[in-house]
Design an enzyme around this catalytic site. Structure first.
Site, PDB file in Angstrom:
ATOM      1  N   ARG A 189       0.835  -1.207   0.000  1.00 53.78           N
ATOM      2  CA  ARG A 189       0.000   0.000   0.000  1.00 53.78           C
ATOM      3  C   ARG A 189       0.870   1.258   0.000  1.00 53.78           C
ATOM      4  NH1 ARG A 189      -4.362  -0.145   4.640  1.00 53.78           N
ATOM      5  NH2 ARG A 189      -4.983   1.822   3.639  1.00 53.78           N
ATOM      6  N   CYS A 250      -1.256   6.366   8.735  1.00 47.76           N
ATOM      7  CA  CYS A 250      -1.618   5.012   8.309  1.00 47.76           C
ATOM      8  C   CYS A 250      -2.827   5.115   7.391  1.00 47.76           C
ATOM      9  CB  CYS A 250      -1.896   4.117   9.519  1.00 47.76           C
ATOM     10  SG  CYS A 250      -3.294   4.659  10.543  1.00 47.76           S
TER      11      CYS A 250
END
Length: 293
Positions: A189, A250
């Site tokens: 990611r 995050c």
């Protein structure tokens, strides 16, 4: 007495025997799971069984609901009202734990960070969470929690040094990365090779950020957070200077708090969390503010 930020199941069991859950010791189930739509299923699981005396801390409820991004930090008034109804006072020592299917520690650091944001430092997370509690053969309760009533108001004072917003993160990019930014998401990611769990998002990472995947902070079984020396090794492996100001990020501000806790445990003194994280950046940022690979 210095309050530890991480305590063991043995520590908590002995503390309960000594004091019983009371105004001075409050236990919070802070479970939040992305795959279960946040805290919806977690609340049901709490009703099935929980640590004796615990109450449920709903990360999706104790937040700014006027904000379009998930579980953004509330204002002082909302936070104080929420924790007061849980029976928490400014004198409480809070233990937050997870009841996650996959991780012994996952969302409880978000509870730890939130309380610290409002000036409450007497908070610890339970290393290994509810599953380690069960594995130790310790008792559980079922049903609705019974918060201990208190007529003492909770005074909340936001510490802005612990929170970063979108504008602050853009300014950091424009400065060339004056502040260290650590991204807790998985490597794929971070590199823009993985699929974002929320639709309509850009992929990649914030310029000048470094990847410290949160899974590296857990042991091989993902059951316990690593000890302080092991955490320092993780940061050293990623060439993180713990003496510099650090901001963590995050997907939506959950595992960023785990990296913030790990940095705190490793001796970092200046650690903040980008509350909106990629849920906000991936929606608001222009393509020049996103890097891949």
């Amino acid at each position: 007495m210095k309050i530890p930020s991480v305590v063991s199941v043995k520590w908590l069991a002995e503390a309960i025997l000594k004091t019983k859950p009371s105004k001075s010791l409050r236990i919070l189930d802070g479970t939040w799971r992305l795959k279960d739509h946040g805290s919806v299923q977690a609340r049901e699981d709490f009703l099935d069984e929980h640590i004796p005396g615990a109450v449920f801390f709903d990360i999706d409820e104790c937040c700014d609901k006027t904000n379009p991004y998930p579980h953004m930090i509330p204002n002082e008034k909302l936070f104080a009202e929420y924790v007061e109804h849980l029976g928490i006072t400014n004198d409480s020592h809070i233990i937050a734990y997870d009841n996650d299917d996959d991780y012994g520690v996952f969302s409880s650091p978000r509870v730890w960070w939130t309380f610290r944001c409002f000036g409450h430092k007497a908070i610890s997370i339970l290393n290994g969470g509810f599953h380690k509690w069960l594995a130790a053969g310790l008792p559980v309760e079922s049903g609705e929690a019974k918060p201990i009533k208190s007529d003492q108001p909770f005074t909340a004072k936001l510490n802005p040094d612990l929170v970063r917003d979108y504008e602050a993160m853009v300014a950091n990019v424009n400065s060339g990365g004056a502040q260290t930014v650590l991204d807790a998401r998985g490597r794929a990611r971070f590199l823009g090779e993985g699929i974002e769990p929320r639709p309509g998002m850009l992929v990649g990472h914030i310029p000048f950020s470094q990847n410290v995947p949160y899974l590296e902070l857990l042991d091989d079984e993902r059951a316990l957070m690593k000890d302080d020396e092991q955490l320092k090794e993780v940061f050293a492996k990623h060439n993180v200077d713990l003496n510099r100001p650090i901001t963590t990020t995050c997907g939506s501000g959950i595992t960023a708090c785990m990296v913030a806790l790990a940095a705190h445990q490793s001796g970092a003194k200046d650690v903040s969390v980008y509350d909106g994280s990629w849920a906000e950046w991936g929606k608001r940022a222009t393509p020049d503010l996103v890097e891949r690979n």
